[in-house]
Design a protein around this motif. Structure first.
Motif, PDB file in Angstrom:
ATOM      1  N   LEU B  40       0.836  -1.210   0.000  1.00 26.61           N
ATOM      2  CA  LEU B  40       0.000   0.000   0.000  1.00 26.61           C
ATOM      3  C   LEU B  40       0.865   1.252   0.000  1.00 26.61           C
ATOM      4  O   LEU B  40       1.976   1.239   0.545  1.00 26.61           O
ATOM      5  N   ARG B  44      -2.739   4.335   1.978  1.00 29.71           N
ATOM      6  CA  ARG B  44      -3.330   2.992   2.040  1.00 29.71           C
ATOM      7  C   ARG B  44      -4.121   2.655   0.775  1.00 29.71           C
ATOM      8  O   ARG B  44      -5.150   2.017   0.810  1.00 29.71           O
ATOM      9  N   CYS B  69      -7.378   0.107   0.222  1.00 34.81           N
ATOM     10  CA  CYS B  69      -7.178  -1.281   0.653  1.00 34.81           C
ATOM     11  C   CYS B  69      -8.470  -1.929   1.163  1.00 34.81           C
ATOM     12  O   CYS B  69      -8.819  -3.048   0.792  1.00 34.81           O
ATOM     13  N   CYS B  78     -10.318  -4.577   9.514  1.00 34.33           N
ATOM     14  CA  CYS B  78      -9.796  -3.363   8.883  1.00 34.33           C
ATOM     15  C   CYS B  78     -10.873  -2.283   8.853  1.00 34.33           C
ATOM     16  O   CYS B  78     -10.592  -1.099   8.947  1.00 34.33           O
ATOM     17  N   CYS B  82      -8.736   0.295  11.240  1.00 33.17           N
ATOM     18  CA  CYS B  82      -7.618  -0.078  10.375  1.00 33.17           C
ATOM     19  C   CYS B  82      -6.393  -0.412  11.230  1.00 33.17           C
ATOM     20  O   CYS B  82      -5.977   0.399  12.058  1.00 33.17           O
ATOM     21  N   HIS B  84      -3.401  -0.329  10.574  1.00 37.09           N
ATOM     22  CA  HIS B  84      -2.298   0.616  10.363  1.00 37.09           C
ATOM     23  C   HIS B  84      -2.449   1.866  11.215  1.00 37.09           C
ATOM     24  O   HIS B  84      -1.508   2.630  11.376  1.00 37.09           O
ATOM     25  N   PRO B 111      -0.293  -5.986   9.877  1.00 36.43           N
ATOM     26  CA  PRO B 111       0.149  -4.774   9.194  1.00 36.43           C
ATOM     27  C   PRO B 111       1.656  -4.549   9.403  1.00 36.43           C
ATOM     28  O   PRO B 111       2.179  -4.804  10.489  1.00 36.43           O
ATOM     29  N   GLN B 113       4.798  -1.624   8.455  1.00 33.36           N
ATOM     30  CA  GLN B 113       5.163  -0.353   7.837  1.00 33.36           C
ATOM     31  C   GLN B 113       6.641  -0.411   7.489  1.00 33.36           C
ATOM     32  O   GLN B 113       7.468  -0.762   8.331  1.00 33.36           O
ATOM     33  N   ARG B 124       3.489   0.604   2.958  1.00 29.56           N
ATOM     34  CA  ARG B 124       2.906  -0.301   3.959  1.00 29.56           C
ATOM     35  C   ARG B 124       2.656  -1.650   3.319  1.00 29.56           C
ATOM     36  O   ARG B 124       2.425  -1.729   2.112  1.00 29.56           O
ATOM     37  N   ASP B 126       0.333  -5.339   4.079  1.00 27.94           N
ATOM     38  CA  ASP B 126      -0.563  -6.145   4.903  1.00 27.94           C
ATOM     39  C   ASP B 126      -0.323  -7.588   4.519  1.00 27.94           C
ATOM     40  O   ASP B 126      -0.360  -7.921   3.327  1.00 27.94           O
TER      41      ASP B 126
END
Lengths: 118, 409
Positions: B40, B44, B69, B78, B82, B84, B111, B113, B124, B126
């Protein structure tokens, strides 16, 4: 004849999931002219609740993204058209729907291959 | 795949460097993983889906590119919050997602990063794993009252269920036959889930009638320019299944030309994408499904004999419900519990009359029809017991006709 459309919402986009939508747009699409829209905030997300709402409001077409098979077939069985896997901003969805150019699987974010021309 | 704006990283620890060297095929690396991965951007939006996630979600990477996403993954966790945006990143969250073919799949999302040395967010990831039914001693634990598991009581079905782990260990093609609604697709999926390929994708393809070029592209993929709609290279479902399983539904609907190509795939394990000149290796196990008797298909010339012999290395026939009436009562109770739980209703039983009406019904649509009838009845029933008036009208009519015939005699 005017059509009544139900679109589960997430902010200004079609909600990713029918069963988890917290708001819903009811739109009346006349044969000519602009759509009349109402947005309802739901007490709690519920696919059953949305099915009941669609039937009680005489909805002719549900436009959504993810929907479970059972709800999809239930609505179809109740003669409600279901366009699913639609992704994008709701105003673009309504615009394409009014032009008769929306079909299941259309992605209106404009970058991928599946993206419809917007 | 090229991830834009990745700076060149140096070799000093603790940072891994050189990952973005021009010769590295990041896409192939992600495609080789047995779990779903989505890359992502900072907002995202999707830059890339690997093959495992394409198979899980049903969306190709070219379709998904640029979409948020959550719209493509459609995972409950999510959407509620989320991962993130959560504290303590890299903690996995479990939930379910909805695939394009409208199935609810339990998943675990982790997740990640990716940052540069200065802490600047680069992109990012997932990681999405499909969670299997908990297993004990290698056997799936039957879930009581669930809607998507293969359940039965009769001896013939018990024999078939006992065969699943054995069939799962084989690499040979499997042919599943049976009338509509007998659970052919569920059996195919159960075989995949118990096989060593279970961490790889399970891809369903319906061979229902469609333009030949489109079907060929769907199965074998295409290269850019092979057809007016082929705007870029696209792998077919056989490639998307990777080292997993591909389930070909209604194999008899496959045109004879594609059947001949499938024979070649089964022999050589190579596919030639539409318009391409470079064969691609495929490793997926093939399970074919048909609702029509293969012998009848052979006789009518709709199924190539060479394909039939290759596909029927193992062959399983699922009996229709009318040949296992002893399962009707069990399945009614099973689905009653499942739908009552799903619809959060306090329906606990069928009245004697309703049960008699159901017991005398022929269920031409087999278990799928039985399941739909129970779904309807549970939804309509306001109390604790399902009465005959809560059953669909066509069933009451048939019961009525049965009574009249009995009286006339």
């Amino acid at each position: 004849m005017a059509r009544t459309i139900l679109i589960p919402l997430q902010a200004n986009d079609v909600a990713p999931r029918f069963d988890l939508a917290q708001a819903v747009m009811l739109a009346t699409l006349p044969e000519e002219g602009a759509a009349l829209t109402t947005t309802l905030v739901l007490e709690q997300p519920s696919a059953d609740g949305l099915c009941d709402l669609a039937l009680s409001r005489g909805v002719t077409c549900v436009v959504c993204n993810g929907i479970e098979e059972e709800y999809y077939h239930y609505l179809r069985w109740k003669r409600v058209e279901v366009l699913d896997s639609i992704m994008g901003p709701v105003d673009l969805v309504l615009e394409r729907l009014a032009r008769g150019q929306l079909k299941s699987g259309d992605i209106l974010y404009g970058r991928g291959q599946g993206a419809a021309h917007v | 795949m090229i991830i834009p704006d990745l700076p060149t990283l140096d070799l000093s620890a603790p940072h891994i460097s050189g990952l973005d060297a021009s010769s590295m095929d990041f896409a192939a690396l992600l495609d080789g993983l047995p779990v779903g991965v989505v890359v992502l951007d900072k907002e995202r939006r999707i830059l890339f889906l690997n093959k495992a996630l394409e198979a899980l979600t049903g969306f190709s990477r070219s379709e998904a590119m640029g979409a948020p996403c959550g719209q493509v993954l459609r995972a409950s966790t999510c959407l509620r919050r989320c991962p993130h945006l959560s504290e303590g990143l890299q903690a996995s969250v479990e939930g379910d997602c909805l695939s394009r073919d409208r199935r609810r799949l339990p998943v675990r999302v982790t997740p990640i990063q990716v940052r540069d040395r200065g802490g600047e967010l680069l992109f990012r990831l997932d990681v999405v794993e499909e969670l299997k039914t908990p297993s004990v001693g290698g056997q799936d634990v039957p879930e009581i009252g669930t809607l998507h598991t293969l359940v039965a009581r009769c001896a013939e079905m018990q024999r078939i269920l006992a065969l699943i782990p054995i069939l799962a260990q084989s690499e040979a093609p499997l042919l599943i036959t049976g009338e509509t609604g007998t659970g052919k697709d569920l059996l195919a999926e159960a075989v995949h889930r118990q096989s060593p390929r279970s961490r790889q994708p399970f891809v369903r393809v319906s061979c229902s009638p469609m333009p030949e070029a489109l079907l060929e592209s769907e199965l074998f993929g295409h290269v850019k320019g092979a057809a007016p709609w082929a705007e870029e290279d696209k792998p077919g479902k056989l490639q998307a299944a990777g080292a997993g399983t591909i389930c070909l539904s209604e194999i008899a609907d496959l045109p004879l030309a594609q059947q001949a190509r499938l024979v070649r795939v089964l022999d050589e394990r190579l596919v030639l994408p539409l318009g391409g000149d470079k064969p691609v290796r495929v490793n997926a196990r093939v399970i074919a499904v048909t609702g029509t008797s293969p012998e009848a298909l052979l006789a009518s010339g709709r199924l190539r004999e060479d394909l039939f012999h290759r596909l029927s290395a193992f062959r399983i026939h699922l009996p229709p419900l009318r040949e296992r009436r002893e399962d009707v009562d069990f399945l009614l109770t099973h689905f009653l519990r499942a739908f009552a739980r799903k619809l959060k209703k306090n329906v606990t039983a069928f009245s004697e009359e309703a049960r008699r009406a159901l017991a005398s019904y022929s269920f031409p649509g087999n278990i799928r029809e039985l399941k739909n009838i129970v779904d309807y009845a549970v939804m309509v029933c306001p109390g604790e017991a399902i009465l005959p008036e809560h059953l669909p009208a066509h069933l009451s009519l048939e019961a009525g006709r049965g009574k009249s015939r009995a009286k006339a005699r």
